[in-house]
Design a protein around this motif. Structure first.
Motif, PDB file in Angstrom:
ATOM      1  N   ARG A 176       0.825  -1.210   0.000  1.00 37.72           N
ATOM      2  CA  ARG A 176       0.000   0.000   0.000  1.00 37.72           C
ATOM      3  C   ARG A 176       0.861   1.263   0.000  1.00 37.72           C
ATOM      4  NH1 ARG A 176      -4.209  -3.178   3.802  1.00 37.72           N
ATOM      5  NH2 ARG A 176      -2.847  -4.878   3.146  1.00 37.72           N
ATOM      6  N   ILE A 177       1.060   1.896   1.119  1.00 35.44           N
ATOM      7  CA  ILE A 177       1.792   3.168   1.151  1.00 35.44           C
ATOM      8  C   ILE A 177       3.187   3.061   0.528  1.00 35.44           C
ATOM      9  CG2 ILE A 177       2.923   4.791   2.733  1.00 35.44           C
ATOM     10  CD1 ILE A 177       0.370   4.724   4.431  1.00 35.44           C
ATOM     11  N   PRO A 178       3.974   2.007   0.780  1.00 34.38           N
ATOM     12  CA  PRO A 178       5.325   1.972   0.210  1.00 34.38           C
ATOM     13  C   PRO A 178       5.390   1.659  -1.280  1.00 34.38           C
ATOM     14  CG  PRO A 178       5.142   0.584   2.179  1.00 34.38           C
ATOM     15  CD  PRO A 178       3.755   0.905   1.731  1.00 34.38           C
ATOM     16  N   LYS A 179       4.338   1.096  -1.862  1.00 30.12           N
ATOM     17  CA  LYS A 179       4.406   0.452  -3.171  1.00 30.12           C
ATOM     18  C   LYS A 179       5.008   1.329  -4.270  1.00 30.12           C
ATOM     19  CE  LYS A 179       3.351  -2.988  -6.000  1.00 30.12           C
ATOM     20  NZ  LYS A 179       3.940  -4.330  -5.879  1.00 30.12           N
ATOM     21  N   LEU A 180       4.576   2.590  -4.391  1.00 26.76           N
ATOM     22  CA  LEU A 180       5.007   3.448  -5.491  1.00 26.76           C
ATOM     23  C   LEU A 180       6.099   4.437  -5.095  1.00 26.76           C
ATOM     24  CD1 LEU A 180       1.544   4.278  -7.144  1.00 26.76           C
ATOM     25  CD2 LEU A 180       3.132   2.404  -7.674  1.00 26.76           C
ATOM     26  N   LEU A 181       6.590   4.350  -3.874  1.00 23.48           N
ATOM     27  CA  LEU A 181       7.604   5.297  -3.418  1.00 23.48           C
ATOM     28  C   LEU A 181       8.998   4.809  -3.800  1.00 23.48           C
ATOM     29  CD1 LEU A 181       6.244   6.394   0.064  1.00 23.48           C
ATOM     30  CD2 LEU A 181       5.567   7.094  -2.241  1.00 23.48           C
ATOM     31  N   PRO A 182       9.985   5.713  -3.861  1.00 19.77           N
ATOM     32  CA  PRO A 182      11.348   5.319  -4.216  1.00 19.77           C
ATOM     33  C   PRO A 182      11.816   4.151  -3.345  1.00 19.77           C
ATOM     34  CG  PRO A 182      11.187   7.696  -4.157  1.00 19.77           C
ATOM     35  CD  PRO A 182       9.874   7.177  -3.647  1.00 19.77           C
ATOM     36  N   PRO A 183      12.467   3.143  -3.949  1.00 18.35           N
ATOM     37  CA  PRO A 183      12.810   1.898  -3.239  1.00 18.35           C
ATOM     38  C   PRO A 183      13.626   2.089  -1.974  1.00 18.35           C
ATOM     39  CG  PRO A 183      13.148   1.656  -5.600  1.00 18.35           C
ATOM     40  CD  PRO A 183      12.842   3.107  -5.368  1.00 18.35           C
ATOM     41  N   ARG A 184      14.473   3.093  -1.898  1.00 13.92           N
ATOM     42  CA  ARG A 184      15.342   3.248  -0.735  1.00 13.92           C
ATOM     43  C   ARG A 184      14.708   4.076   0.378  1.00 13.92           C
ATOM     44  NH1 ARG A 184      21.343   4.254  -3.488  1.00 13.92           N
ATOM     45  NH2 ARG A 184      21.422   2.285  -4.650  1.00 13.92           N
ATOM     46  N   THR A 185      13.468   4.500   0.191  1.00 10.56           N
ATOM     47  CA  THR A 185      12.800   5.283   1.216  1.00 10.56           C
ATOM     48  C   THR A 185      12.491   4.411   2.429  1.00 10.56           C
ATOM     49  OG1 THR A 185      11.734   6.579  -0.539  1.00 10.56           O
ATOM     50  CG2 THR A 185      10.856   6.809   1.695  1.00 10.56           C
ATOM     51  N   LYS A 186      12.911   4.844   3.610  1.00 11.64           N
ATOM     52  CA  LYS A 186      12.599   4.097   4.828  1.00 11.64           C
ATOM     53  C   LYS A 186      11.176   4.425   5.265  1.00 11.64           C
ATOM     54  CE  LYS A 186      17.115   3.225   6.857  1.00 11.64           C
ATOM     55  NZ  LYS A 186      17.941   3.333   8.097  1.00 11.64           N
ATOM     56  N   ILE A 187      10.389   3.388   5.480  1.00 11.95           N
ATOM     57  CA  ILE A 187       8.977   3.561   5.825  1.00 11.95           C
ATOM     58  C   ILE A 187       8.631   2.628   6.972  1.00 11.95           C
ATOM     59  CG2 ILE A 187       6.599   3.446   4.987  1.00 11.95           C
ATOM     60  CD1 ILE A 187       7.838   3.737   2.127  1.00 11.95           C
ATOM     61  N   ALA A 188       8.227   3.181   8.093  1.00 10.84           N
ATOM     62  CA  ALA A 188       7.762   2.403   9.236  1.00 10.84           C
ATOM     63  C   ALA A 188       6.237   2.432   9.196  1.00 10.84           C
ATOM     64  CB  ALA A 188       8.286   3.001  10.535  1.00 10.84           C
ATOM     65  N   HIS A 189       5.601   1.274   9.026  1.00  7.60           N
ATOM     66  CA  HIS A 189       4.139   1.328   8.818  1.00  7.60           C
ATOM     67  C   HIS A 189       3.444   0.062   9.292  1.00  7.60           C
ATOM     68  CE1 HIS A 189       3.531  -1.247   5.078  1.00  7.60           C
ATOM     69  NE2 HIS A 189       4.832  -1.304   5.277  1.00  7.60           N
ATOM     70  N   LYS A 190       2.122   0.179   9.422  1.00  5.42           N
ATOM     71  CA  LYS A 190       1.277  -0.955   9.827  1.00  5.42           C
ATOM     72  C   LYS A 190       0.004  -0.952   8.996  1.00  5.42           C
ATOM     73  CE  LYS A 190       0.291  -4.592  11.969  1.00  5.42           C
ATOM     74  NZ  LYS A 190      -0.332  -5.002  10.704  1.00  5.42           N
ATOM     75  N   ILE A 191      -0.258  -2.089   8.371  1.00  6.06           N
ATOM     76  CA  ILE A 191      -1.474  -2.214   7.546  1.00  6.06           C
ATOM     77  C   ILE A 191      -2.598  -2.848   8.363  1.00  6.06           C
ATOM     78  CG2 ILE A 191      -0.179  -2.346   5.393  1.00  6.06           C
ATOM     79  CD1 ILE A 191      -1.759  -5.508   6.717  1.00  6.06           C
ATOM     80  N   GLY A 192      -3.788  -2.827   7.791  1.00  2.99           N
ATOM     81  CA  GLY A 192      -4.926  -3.492   8.411  1.00  2.99           C
ATOM     82  C   GLY A 192      -5.976  -3.821   7.364  1.00  2.99           C
ATOM     83  N   ASN A 193      -6.608  -5.003   7.485  1.00  2.00           N
ATOM     84  CA  ASN A 193      -7.668  -5.425   6.557  1.00  2.00           C
ATOM     85  C   ASN A 193      -8.888  -5.884   7.349  1.00  2.00           C
ATOM     86  OD1 ASN A 193      -5.737  -5.227   4.416  1.00  2.00           O
ATOM     87  ND2 ASN A 193      -5.057  -7.321   4.858  1.00  2.00           N
ATOM     88  N   TRP A 194     -10.051  -5.492   6.903  1.00  5.17           N
ATOM     89  CA  TRP A 194     -11.294  -6.038   7.453  1.00  5.17           C
ATOM     90  C   TRP A 194     -12.281  -6.209   6.296  1.00  5.17           C
ATOM     91  CZ3 TRP A 194     -12.084  -8.693  11.549  1.00  5.17           C
ATOM     92  CH2 TRP A 194     -13.393  -8.926  12.008  1.00  5.17           C
ATOM     93  N   PRO A 195     -12.151  -7.320   5.535  1.00 13.24           N
ATOM     94  CA  PRO A 195     -12.932  -7.533   4.317  1.00 13.24           C
ATOM     95  C   PRO A 195     -14.447  -7.432   4.468  1.00 13.24           C
ATOM     96  CG  PRO A 195     -11.112  -9.082   4.413  1.00 13.24           C
ATOM     97  CD  PRO A 195     -11.143  -8.377   5.742  1.00 13.24           C
TER      98      PRO A 195
END
Length: 362
Positions: A176-195
């Motif tokens: 999600r958030i990291p997918k399209l950002l420059p590969p070397r960008t450091k990203i601390a994140h947490k996803i969540g799904n509730w279908p």
């Protein structure tokens, strides 16, 4: 940025909420940022933040082992799903599993130990506005608030905070958030799904080298993962691109301020300036080739061809690679200052403390 995101989101199926905080300026904005959403696994961020706060106070020993009981079982236990009831794990292990692998069993074991109401009370104490002691709900603004708290906690407790940050930076879910950002960008994140409610979320600290920021993107009533993921990815890229332009740069030419109609921007460590103003200030001429969609800068036999969005430039007939391509910004063609100035015989000095470029030309 807010207008662009509002236009994007109002045409989507389902409801999206976004909250962004610039960590340099403290400025924030949101779209549906106080809307109630199912938190899903993003709740694991404040759960672990509370856990680490308790560790820092000496109230929790991370080496203590907890026993897996039948009541802890829940689908989505990617690490512990097949382990037998009665197995034991350290609190530190369970924390890591809950973040890196989003393991639900590990999270349930931590919540049994910490107390669900204690975690919710902690969230309220931080200033959370959407808190239900029975349902797992939140809003983008609140989840960004908890990530902001983690940033502060890490500055106060570098070793402990660094451990949690490291787990958030090394989660296996980066769709999600990291997918399209420059590969070397450091990203601390947490996803969540509730279908069941078409909910797909992500909250992140994006460690942009110049303009770090926090972003929370939540959704509900979406058609499903494919469409929701694409929307979250687009939102993330829009925010990153805007943050990439936020560094204000001052220019001086031979000791005097050089004013431009569009402010210079710092992108990936490269100062980009409006091509015509900078070229004419050093006695160069500019010509735009509309058919080839490129610009030529010429001065006493030296020439540069540049094309917006292209990482190849031509200097006196020789192709060279650019780390940062020219771009169109506020209807102006922005080009790399150092490349243009060097090719045209000017000298450049950069002052990182004042974000000022000193140009010397005679």
């Amino acid at each position: 940025m807010q207008k662009e995101l509002t236009r994007l989101l109002q045409n989507q199926k389902g409801t999206y909420g976004v909250f962004v905080k610039d960590l340099n300026t403290g400025h924030t904005f949101g779209v549906n940022h106080l809307e109630t959403f199912h938190a899903a696994s993003t709740i694991k961020l404040p759960v672990n933040l509370y856990l680490y706060e308790q560790m820092a106070k000496g109230k929790v020993n991370p080496s203590i082992e907890l026993v897996y009981r039948q009541e802890h079982y829940e689908d989505g236990g990617s690490k512990l799903q097949n382990d037998p009831v009665g197995s034991s794990y350290s609190i530190k292990q369970l924390s890591r599993y809950s973040i890196r692998y989003s393991d639900n069993i590990a999270t349930n074991m931590l919540l049994s130990y910490l107390g669900y109401s204690n975690v919710k009370g902690y969230m309220a104490s931080l200033g959370g506005k959407v808190i239900d002691y029975w349902d797992n709900t939140t809003c983008p603004r609140d989840m960004a608030l908890y990530m902001s708290r983690l940033v502060k906690f890490t500055s106060q407790h570098p070793e402990l905070g660094g451990q949690l940050m490291n787990d958030l930076e090394n989660t296996i879910f980066n769709d999600r958030i990291p997918k399209l950002l420059p590969p070397r960008t450091k990203i601390a994140h947490k996803i969540g799904n509730w279908p069941p409610t078409g909910t797909f979320n992500d909250v992140a600290l994006v460690k942009h080298i110049e303009s770090p920021y926090i972003i929370a993107v939540f959704s509900k009533n979406t058609p499903g993962t494919d469409e929701a993921f694409q929307v979250i990815q687009k939102v993330s890229k829009i925010v990153y691109d805007h943050q990439d332009k936020l560094i204000e740069i001052d220019l001086t030419l031979n000791g005097r301020p050089l004013k431009t109609d569009v402010s210079p921007i710092l992108s990936n460590g490269t100062v980009l300036v409006p091509v015509r103003i900078i070229s004419e200030s050093i006695d160069a001429k500019v010509r735009w080739d509309s058919e080839a969609n490129r610009v030529m800068i010429n001065k006493t036999g030296n020439s540069i061809w540049l094309q917006p969005g292209t990482t190849t430039a031509t200097i006196n007939g020789e192709d060279i690679s650019l780390n940062t391509p020219p771009r169109i910004y506020n209807k102006r063609t922005m080009v790399p200052l150092r490349l243009v100035s060097k090719a045209m015989g000017a000298r450049i000095k950069w002052d990182n403390d004042t974000k000022t470029v000193y140009i010397t030309y005679s």
